[in-house]
Design a protein around this motif. Sequence first.
Motif, mmCIF file in Angstrom:
data_model
loop_
_atom_site.group_PDB
_atom_site.id
_atom_site.type_symbol
_atom_site.label_atom_id
_atom_site.label_comp_id
_atom_site.label_asym_id
_atom_site.label_seq_id
_atom_site.Cartn_x
_atom_site.Cartn_y
_atom_site.Cartn_z
ATOM 1 N N MET A 1 0.851 -1.156 0.000
ATOM 2 C CA MET A 1 0.000 0.000 0.000
ATOM 3 C C MET A 1 0.901 1.225 0.000
ATOM 4 O O MET A 1 1.827 1.315 0.789
ATOM 5 C CB MET A 1 -0.859 -0.034 1.262
ATOM 6 N N ILE A 2 0.609 2.168 -0.889
ATOM 7 C CA ILE A 2 1.398 3.390 -1.011
ATOM 8 C C ILE A 2 0.510 4.598 -0.734
ATOM 9 O O ILE A 2 -0.554 4.728 -1.328
ATOM 10 C CB ILE A 2 1.970 3.553 -2.434
ATOM 11 N N CYS A 3 0.981 5.493 0.124
ATOM 12 C CA CYS A 3 0.379 6.818 0.301
ATOM 13 C C CYS A 3 1.355 7.799 -0.321
ATOM 14 O O CYS A 3 2.531 7.832 0.060
ATOM 15 C CB CYS A 3 0.204 7.154 1.774
ATOM 16 N N LEU A 4 0.882 8.563 -1.280
ATOM 17 C CA LEU A 4 1.749 9.468 -2.028
ATOM 18 C C LEU A 4 1.189 10.876 -2.023
ATOM 19 O O LEU A 4 0.009 11.088 -2.313
ATOM 20 C CB LEU A 4 1.883 8.984 -3.478
ATOM 21 N N LEU A 5 2.035 11.832 -1.695
ATOM 22 C CA LEU A 5 1.742 13.259 -1.821
ATOM 23 C C LEU A 5 2.790 13.808 -2.787
ATOM 24 O O LEU A 5 3.994 13.615 -2.577
ATOM 25 C CB LEU A 5 1.859 13.966 -0.470
ATOM 26 N N LEU A 6 2.359 14.477 -3.837
ATOM 27 C CA LEU A 6 3.286 14.930 -4.863
ATOM 28 C C LEU A 6 2.869 16.307 -5.371
ATOM 29 O O LEU A 6 1.688 16.532 -5.631
ATOM 30 C CB LEU A 6 3.302 13.921 -6.016
ATOM 31 N N ASP A 7 3.826 17.191 -5.497
ATOM 32 C CA ASP A 7 3.571 18.534 -6.012
ATOM 33 C C ASP A 7 4.698 18.906 -6.971
ATOM 34 O O ASP A 7 5.796 18.352 -6.901
ATOM 35 C CB ASP A 7 3.517 19.542 -4.862
ATOM 36 N N THR A 8 4.408 19.850 -7.851
ATOM 37 C CA THR A 8 5.447 20.341 -8.752
ATOM 38 C C THR A 8 6.175 21.489 -8.067
ATOM 39 O O THR A 8 5.604 22.211 -7.243
ATOM 40 C CB THR A 8 4.847 20.851 -10.075
ATOM 41 N N VAL A 9 7.426 21.673 -8.415
ATOM 42 C CA VAL A 9 8.193 22.790 -7.890
ATOM 43 C C VAL A 9 7.708 24.075 -8.546
ATOM 44 O O VAL A 9 7.545 25.096 -7.892
ATOM 45 C CB VAL A 9 9.713 22.568 -8.121
ATOM 46 N N ASN A 10 7.439 24.007 -9.846
ATOM 47 C CA ASN A 10 6.939 25.157 -10.598
ATOM 48 C C ASN A 10 5.475 24.912 -10.958
ATOM 49 O O ASN A 10 5.154 23.982 -11.697
ATOM 50 C CB ASN A 10 7.781 25.361 -11.861
ATOM 51 N N GLU A 11 4.600 25.753 -10.450
ATOM 52 C CA GLU A 11 3.159 25.577 -10.667
ATOM 53 C C GLU A 11 2.791 25.538 -12.153
ATOM 54 O O GLU A 11 1.860 24.842 -12.552
ATOM 55 C CB GLU A 11 2.402 26.714 -9.973
ATOM 56 N N ASN A 12 3.519 26.252 -12.981
ATOM 57 C CA ASN A 12 3.230 26.279 -14.418
ATOM 58 C C ASN A 12 3.473 24.925 -15.094
ATOM 59 O O ASN A 12 2.988 24.701 -16.206
ATOM 60 C CB ASN A 12 4.053 27.359 -15.119
ATOM 61 N N ASP A 13 4.217 24.042 -14.442
ATOM 62 C CA ASP A 13 4.524 22.727 -15.006
ATOM 63 C C ASP A 13 3.546 21.640 -14.573
ATOM 64 O O ASP A 13 3.695 20.480 -14.970
ATOM 65 C CB ASP A 13 5.942 22.300 -14.595
ATOM 66 N N HIS A 140 4.747 6.982 1.731
ATOM 67 C CA HIS A 140 4.757 6.024 2.845
ATOM 68 C C HIS A 140 4.256 4.692 2.314
ATOM 69 O O HIS A 140 3.210 4.632 1.668
ATOM 70 C CB HIS A 140 3.853 6.502 3.989
ATOM 71 N N VAL A 141 5.009 3.650 2.552
ATOM 72 C CA VAL A 141 4.646 2.305 2.107
ATOM 73 C C VAL A 141 4.298 1.473 3.340
ATOM 74 O O VAL A 141 5.042 1.467 4.322
ATOM 75 C CB VAL A 141 5.807 1.650 1.318
ATOM 76 N N THR A 142 3.170 0.792 3.268
ATOM 77 C CA THR A 142 2.710 -0.020 4.389
ATOM 78 C C THR A 142 2.006 -1.277 3.872
ATOM 79 O O THR A 142 1.838 -1.444 2.668
ATOM 80 C CB THR A 142 1.790 0.807 5.321
ATOM 81 N N HIS A 143 1.604 -2.131 4.752
ATOM 82 C CA HIS A 143 1.034 -3.432 4.368
ATOM 83 C C HIS A 143 -0.495 -3.424 4.228
ATOM 84 O O HIS A 143 -1.068 -4.370 3.703
ATOM 85 C CB HIS A 143 1.446 -4.498 5.388
ATOM 86 N N ALA A 144 -1.163 -2.374 4.720
ATOM 87 C CA ALA A 144 -2.630 -2.396 4.706
ATOM 88 C C ALA A 144 -3.185 -0.979 4.716
ATOM 89 O O ALA A 144 -2.464 -0.012 4.949
ATOM 90 C CB ALA A 144 -3.153 -3.165 5.918
ATOM 91 N N SER A 145 -4.475 -0.889 4.474
ATOM 92 C CA SER A 145 -5.163 0.400 4.545
ATOM 93 C C SER A 145 -6.288 0.314 5.565
ATOM 94 O O SER A 145 -6.715 -0.771 5.947
ATOM 95 C CB SER A 145 -5.734 0.777 3.172
#
Length: 184
Positions: A1-13, A140-145
């Motif tokens: 199980m993966i929890c991912l938060l992702l943002d761009t450094v440059n908002e225009n991209d 964050h990687v874990t075994h369950a949700s």
Amino acid sequence: MICLLLDTVNENDQRAIYRDVLTKMDTIFGTFNNRQPIKSKNLKLNFSISKIWEEMKVTLANNNIKYLLKNWFKTLIGKWYFNMSEDGKQYLSQIGQLSHTFMLDGMINTIFTAEQPKIDLFTTYLNQLEKENKIIYGIHVTHASVMSCYVLDRKTKHAHFVDGTEGGYTSAAKMFKIKMKGLN
């Protein structure tokens, strides 16, 4: 199980980078439906009376033993309800669609299932984008949700919030914030 938060450094991209990241996720992990963590066949009701007690303390000002026993009994018959009644079967068939597992609100917030070799491949890809100063991410990687439900009306007004165990989004956010401080 993966929890991912992702943002761009440059908002225009954002548009181009998010498209590339989501395409890479589809390539590595399969379609959204394949990586969906909430599948009705995998759901397990928690029959623990202590769990109901904890939920009761949040929802009620006083500790009511009648409420506790009533809701514990409902949970006990829930397995029958979901497997035998038409309403229960319909609810289970819709539960994945009603679960919040992907949000795009200026950044990508998602939880999904994957095997470790694919996680490693994806993390390598994300690390490269981060090295190129295109993104910043926390994972964050874990075994369950775990799933929390907000139900106003079982038939029409309810939502299911999904998080990873052992810290889930909170652990991913800690990693993300540390990296954000490094950018400033």
